[in-house]
Enzyme design. Sequence first.
Site, short mmCIF file in Angstrom:
data_model
loop_
_atom_site.label_atom_id
_atom_site.label_comp_id
_atom_site.label_asym_id
_atom_site.label_seq_id
_atom_site.Cartn_x
_atom_site.Cartn_y
_atom_site.Cartn_z
CG HIS A 279 -2.08 -0.84 1.34
ND1 HIS A 279 -2.83 -1.24 2.28
CD2 HIS A 279 -2.83 -1.22 0.22
CE1 HIS A 279 -3.92 -2.18 1.84
NE2 HIS A 279 -3.75 -2.23 0.57
CD GLU A 280 -1.34 5.39 -0.60
OE1 GLU A 280 -0.59 6.22 -1.25
OE2 GLU A 280 -2.46 4.80 -0.95
N GLY A 281 2.94 2.56 -1.90
CA GLY A 281 4.34 2.63 -2.27
C GLY A 281 5.22 1.54 -1.53
#
Length: 598
Positions: A448-450
Site C-alpha cells: 500500500h502507498e508505495g
Amino acid sequence: MRSTLISRRDLDFLLYEWLRVEELTSLPRFEEHSRETFDGFLDLCEDLATRHFAPHNKRNDSNEPTFDGERVTIIPEVKAAIEAFTKANLLGAGMDEEIGGLQLPSAVEAAGFSWFQAANVGTAAYLFLTVGNANLLAEHGTAEQIDRFVRPMVEGRFTGTMCLSEPQAGSSLADIVTRAEPQSDGTYRLTGSKMWISGGDHELTENIVHLVLAKIPGGPAGVKGISLFVVPKFLVDADGSLGARNDVVLAGLNHKMGYRGTTNTVLNFGEGAFTPDGAAGAVGYLVGEPHRGLSYMFHMMNEARLGVGLGATALGYTGYLKSLDYARERRQGRAANAKDPATQQIPIIEHADVRCMLLAQKSYVEGALGLLLYCNRLVDLRRTETDAEVAREHTLLLEILTGVAKSWPSQWCLEANNLAIQVHGGYGYTREYDVEQHYRDNRLNPIHEGTHGVQGMDLLGRKVVQYDGASLGVLSARIADTVVAATGQGGDAAEFGAELAAVWQRLVAVTGAMFGAGDPAAAMANSSVYLEAFGHIVLAWIWLEQSLAAQSGDGDFYDGKRAATRYFYRYELPRTAPQLDLLESLDRTTLEMRDSWF
C-alpha cells in the site's frame, strides 16, 4: 476489561507524558480544546470501535463484497458502522470548523483512528480514504468544489477514493495513459482505466468522489504532464442534489488476501456505459492548475502513507495484545529447572522463548505507535507555526520520516503478527482465532502507498540529499538533543544514548561514502537495505525518547517501557551493523546478476 484492540494506557502515555499534546491547546487553532475534550474523543473512538467495528471483523473477512455485473453487495454491518462513525462527526475530526470539522490535533485524531483500524481495517478503509480525499480538496480545491464535494464527505453522505495506478503502469505514474479532454464549459471528459482502487464502488453512501490522475493532451511528458481531477460517480448539481450518473463504471473486483471487507476495484472511465449531458466520457473537474496534479496528490499520498503506517501498527498492536492474553492463559510445559513431570504445567508466558516473542512484539508495536504519533504531532506543529524557519524545520523532519513511518511498521508490525501466530502455536493458524486474519490484513501494507523499494529509493535518492542534506541535518539535531538528555540521566539511558549516537554517526558517514564513490547505481542498488537500517535507528531514537519520558515513573507500565527499550537496544539495533557494512561496500551482486542465471 482491558481492551485487546489498542492500549489506552499507552496512548495516554505517548500523547500526554511524552508528546505533551495538551500544550497544543495554547495555540489558536486548538484553543477550544482541552485534555477533557481529547479524552472524550478517545473514549468515543474506543467505544464505537468496540461496539460497531470489531464485532463484524471476521464476518467482513469471510463474506467479502460481491459484484453481479450491475451492483456491489456488502454485508449490512459495514454500512451501520460507517453511519455510527459519521453520526459522531468523526470524519471531520481534524478538519476546520468552517467546513464542519472538530479541529482536533492530528496527533489526537490519529490516536483515535487507530482504534478503528485495529478493530476492523476493512471497514475503516472507506473512512480513511474519505478523510484523505476531503483534506486534499479542502487544501487545493475551489470554494465550489469544497461545497459540492468536501462538505458532503464530512457529513458522511459521500465517500472518496484516490485513483492513481493503471494496469500497464503500476506505481510508475509517468506511464499513465488516462486522458482528460477539455470541454467548452470548463469541465473535462476522462477516458481510461484505473486499477487497485479501494472503495471504488459500493452503495454505502449516496455518492463516491474519485480523485483521478490523468493527462491533458499536449501537456509535458512524464509526471510533469499529470493533472488532477474530481470525478464523482454521480454528478452534483449547484444546489447540492445528485444529478446524472457519470460515465464511471466498475469493471470488476479484485480479491485480495486481506482487507477483504473493502471493495478493491478496476474502474473504467469514459467507456460510454453512461452519457452525462448526452455524451460519452466521465465528467471531471480540474483541481488547481493543469499539469500539477501529482504535487497535489502528494498531499493525500503522504497523509495516506502515515495512515498506512498507523494501520499496520494497529494490526500489529491488536495481535500483540491477543497473543499476550493467550500466553497468560495457555498452560503448557514446565519450567526449565522442573524435573518432576507430575508438577503442574505453567502459563507459556513463563517460558523465555515466549517472553522473547512478546517483547519483540511490544518493541515493534509500541515503538511504531510512538513514531506515528510523533509524525502527526509534526503535522500539527507545521500547520500552526508562525515562524517560517521553524515551520520549515518541522516540514523537513516530517518529509524524511514519512517513508519510514509508512514502511517500518509495514515490515515490523507484520512481523509482530507473525510472532503472535507463533505464540498461539497450532491455534494461531486457525480461523477460530483472530491472529491469522490480522497477518493477512497486514501483509497488504508493505505494498500500500508505495512498496519498500519505492520508499527506499525515495529516502536514499531524494530525502537524505534534498536541500543539501537539510532534512538529514534536522533529524541529526533532534537525535543529538535526545542523546544529550540521555547522557544527563546516566545509567542505561546514557549507555543507550552513546550507542545511538555512534550508530547514527556511522549511518551519516556511510551515506556520504555511498554518494561520494561516484557509482550511483551501486549506491541505489541496496536502497531497501538502507531504508531498513535507517528505520531501525530511527526507532531506537523513538524508544530512547519514550524511555526518558518513563524514567521517573514507578510501576509495571513504566518498568515495561524501560524493558522494551533495553530489548530494542540489545536485540534489534545490532541488526544495523552488518547492513551498514554492506551499504558501505557498495556491493554490486544484484547489479551484476544476469537474467539467465536465475
